[in-house]
Design an enzyme around this catalytic site. Sequence first.
Site, PDB file in Angstrom:
ATOM      1  N   GLU A 131       0.857  -1.197   0.000  1.00 52.66           N
ATOM      2  CA  GLU A 131       0.000   0.000   0.000  1.00 52.66           C
ATOM      3  C   GLU A 131       0.886   1.238   0.000  1.00 52.66           C
ATOM      4  O   GLU A 131       1.953   1.245   0.610  1.00 52.66           O
ATOM      5  CB  GLU A 131      -0.836   0.021   1.282  1.00 52.66           C
ATOM      6  CG  GLU A 131      -2.309  -0.264   1.112  1.00 52.66           C
ATOM      7  CD  GLU A 131      -3.102   0.820   0.391  1.00 52.66           C
ATOM      8  OE1 GLU A 131      -2.538   1.513  -0.484  1.00 52.66           O
ATOM      9  OE2 GLU A 131      -4.281   0.950   0.687  1.00 52.66           O
ATOM     10  N   ASP A 132       0.412   2.282  -0.641  1.00 47.73           N
ATOM     11  CA  ASP A 132       1.142   3.540  -0.590  1.00 47.73           C
ATOM     12  C   ASP A 132       1.057   4.148   0.814  1.00 47.73           C
ATOM     13  O   ASP A 132       2.051   4.512   1.410  1.00 47.73           O
ATOM     14  CB  ASP A 132       0.626   4.529  -1.652  1.00 47.73           C
ATOM     15  CG  ASP A 132      -0.905   4.670  -1.654  1.00 47.73           C
ATOM     16  OD1 ASP A 132      -1.590   4.000  -0.858  1.00 47.73           O
ATOM     17  OD2 ASP A 132      -1.416   5.465  -2.465  1.00 47.73           O
ATOM     18  N   ASP A 192      -4.196   5.552   6.034  1.00 45.75           N
ATOM     19  CA  ASP A 192      -4.686   6.827   6.563  1.00 45.75           C
ATOM     20  C   ASP A 192      -5.718   6.522   7.658  1.00 45.75           C
ATOM     21  O   ASP A 192      -5.356   6.291   8.806  1.00 45.75           O
ATOM     22  CB  ASP A 192      -5.263   7.600   5.372  1.00 45.75           C
ATOM     23  CG  ASP A 192      -5.732   8.995   5.699  1.00 45.75           C
ATOM     24  OD1 ASP A 192      -5.062   9.678   6.485  1.00 45.75           O
ATOM     25  OD2 ASP A 192      -6.766   9.420   5.165  1.00 45.75           O
ATOM     26  N   SER A 193      -7.012   6.483   7.307  1.00 40.60           N
ATOM     27  CA  SER A 193      -8.032   6.134   8.305  1.00 40.60           C
ATOM     28  C   SER A 193      -7.907   4.669   8.730  1.00 40.60           C
ATOM     29  O   SER A 193      -8.321   4.299   9.818  1.00 40.60           O
ATOM     30  CB  SER A 193      -9.435   6.361   7.737  1.00 40.60           C
ATOM     31  OG  SER A 193      -9.706   5.437   6.705  1.00 40.60           O
ATOM     32  N   PHE A 202      -2.012  16.260   3.795  1.00 41.33           N
ATOM     33  CA  PHE A 202      -2.306  15.566   2.551  1.00 41.33           C
ATOM     34  C   PHE A 202      -1.101  15.664   1.634  1.00 41.33           C
ATOM     35  O   PHE A 202      -0.652  16.749   1.284  1.00 41.33           O
ATOM     36  CB  PHE A 202      -3.566  16.105   1.863  1.00 41.33           C
ATOM     37  CG  PHE A 202      -4.134  15.101   0.908  1.00 41.33           C
ATOM     38  CD1 PHE A 202      -4.955  14.074   1.368  1.00 41.33           C
ATOM     39  CD2 PHE A 202      -3.825  15.140  -0.439  1.00 41.33           C
ATOM     40  CE1 PHE A 202      -5.458  13.103   0.501  1.00 41.33           C
ATOM     41  CE2 PHE A 202      -4.317  14.177  -1.318  1.00 41.33           C
ATOM     42  CZ  PHE A 202      -5.137  13.159  -0.846  1.00 41.33           C
ATOM     43  N   ARG A 238       1.251  12.374  -9.312  1.00 44.11           N
ATOM     44  CA  ARG A 238       1.749  11.009  -9.080  1.00 44.11           C
ATOM     45  C   ARG A 238       3.192  10.843  -9.568  1.00 44.11           C
ATOM     46  O   ARG A 238       3.928   9.988  -9.097  1.00 44.11           O
ATOM     47  CB  ARG A 238       0.881   9.985  -9.829  1.00 44.11           C
ATOM     48  CG  ARG A 238      -0.540   9.836  -9.303  1.00 44.11           C
ATOM     49  CD  ARG A 238      -1.187   8.600  -9.926  1.00 44.11           C
ATOM     50  NE  ARG A 238      -2.632   8.577  -9.763  1.00 44.11           N
ATOM     51  CZ  ARG A 238      -3.270   8.075  -8.717  1.00 44.11           C
ATOM     52  NH1 ARG A 238      -2.597   7.570  -7.708  1.00 44.11           N
ATOM     53  NH2 ARG A 238      -4.594   8.073  -8.653  1.00 44.11           N
TER      54      ARG A 238
HETATM   55  P1  IMP Z   1      -7.544   4.778   4.255  1.00 45.82           P
HETATM   56  O1  IMP Z   1      -8.601   3.798   3.845  1.00 45.82           O
HETATM   57  O2  IMP Z   1      -8.166   6.024   4.861  1.00 45.82           O
HETATM   58  O3  IMP Z   1      -6.486   4.190   5.125  1.00 45.82           O
HETATM   59  O4  IMP Z   1      -6.907   5.356   2.950  1.00 45.82           O
HETATM   60  C1  IMP Z   1      -6.144   4.668   2.134  1.00 45.82           C
HETATM   61  C2  IMP Z   1      -6.003   5.337   0.777  1.00 45.82           C
HETATM   62  O5  IMP Z   1      -6.336   6.729   0.748  1.00 45.82           O
HETATM   63  C3  IMP Z   1      -4.559   5.291   0.369  1.00 45.82           C
HETATM   64  O6  IMP Z   1      -4.232   4.055  -0.210  1.00 45.82           O
HETATM   65  C4  IMP Z   1      -4.447   6.459  -0.579  1.00 45.82           C
HETATM   66  O7  IMP Z   1      -4.754   6.052  -1.892  1.00 45.82           O
HETATM   67  C5  IMP Z   1      -5.451   7.456  -0.075  1.00 45.82           C
HETATM   68  N1  IMP Z   1      -4.781   8.507   0.739  1.00 45.82           N
HETATM   69  C6  IMP Z   1      -4.801   8.670   2.073  1.00 45.82           C
HETATM   70  N2  IMP Z   1      -4.082   9.728   2.479  1.00 45.82           N
HETATM   71  C7  IMP Z   1      -3.570  10.265   1.354  1.00 45.82           C
HETATM   72  C8  IMP Z   1      -2.695  11.395   1.102  1.00 45.82           C
HETATM   73  O8  IMP Z   1      -2.249  12.124   1.997  1.00 45.82           O
HETATM   74  N3  IMP Z   1      -2.396  11.624  -0.203  1.00 45.82           N
HETATM   75  C9  IMP Z   1      -2.858  10.864  -1.243  1.00 45.82           C
HETATM   76  N4  IMP Z   1      -3.652   9.785  -1.042  1.00 45.82           N
HETATM   77  C10 IMP Z   1      -4.012   9.494   0.233  1.00 45.82           C
HETATM   78 MG    MG Z   2      -3.940   3.480  -2.082  1.00 42.70          MG
END
Ligand code: IMP
Ligand code: MG
Length: 178
Positions: free
Chosen positions: A100-101, A104-105, A153, A166
């Site tokens: 995964e890149d 976040d949540s 972000f 990107r």
């Molecule tokens: P999560 O489900 O909230 O953990 O989010 C995961 C996905 O949200 C990541 O795989 C990213 O693609 C996107 N994401 C979350 N934070 C960022 C950010 O700061 N920049 C760009 N993409 C983000």
């Molecule tokens: Mg992602």
Amino acid sequence: MTKTMRVGEILLTEEQIKSKVAELAEQINRDYAGKDLIVVGILKGCFVFVSDLVRHLDGDVQVHFMQVSSYGSGTESTGQLQIKKDLSVDIAGKHVLIAEDIVDSGNTLVKLLPMLEERKPASIQVCALLSKPSRRQVEYDPDYIGFEIPDKFIVGYGLDCDERFRQLPYIGVVEIED
Ligand code: IMP
Ligand code: MG
């Protein structure tokens, strides 16, 4: 109204990312020594990370991708996980490493992992280049983490804001002006 986006502060340089990716791969090589590995990149944000990471991996490695979406064009999670592209490989009995890149949540992974576990892999772990621990809505931490970063972000190295930035070789903080 079109919004103006620009990249401000550089959070992680190309060099910092490069050495961290090599370090992560070294750990992975140690942990998976003698095992076949299926790397599953979560598109699209992972594409640069996966291509750099796998070039450091030893042994029998397959590379596959899935695309899921939990974000629209904005910067907040919608809470819904949609599978846009599923795996084209059967992972039953295989060692799977999700790349995964960023976490976040945590919503994407806590929804995705049980779905993949139903397919009965031998093991499943997650390697995330970035993690924003202060943003978690669910309790979850990846098995391998490159960098823990603050609640900003960020874009670059595969990560986007509205599909832009990107291609940047570094990771920077995006600034949006109305
Ligand atoms: P999560 O489900 O909230 O953990 O989010 C995961 C996905 O949200 C990541 O795989 C990213 O693609 C996107 N994401 C979350 N934070 C960022 C950010 O700061 N920049 C760009 N993409 C983000
Ligand atoms: Mg992602």
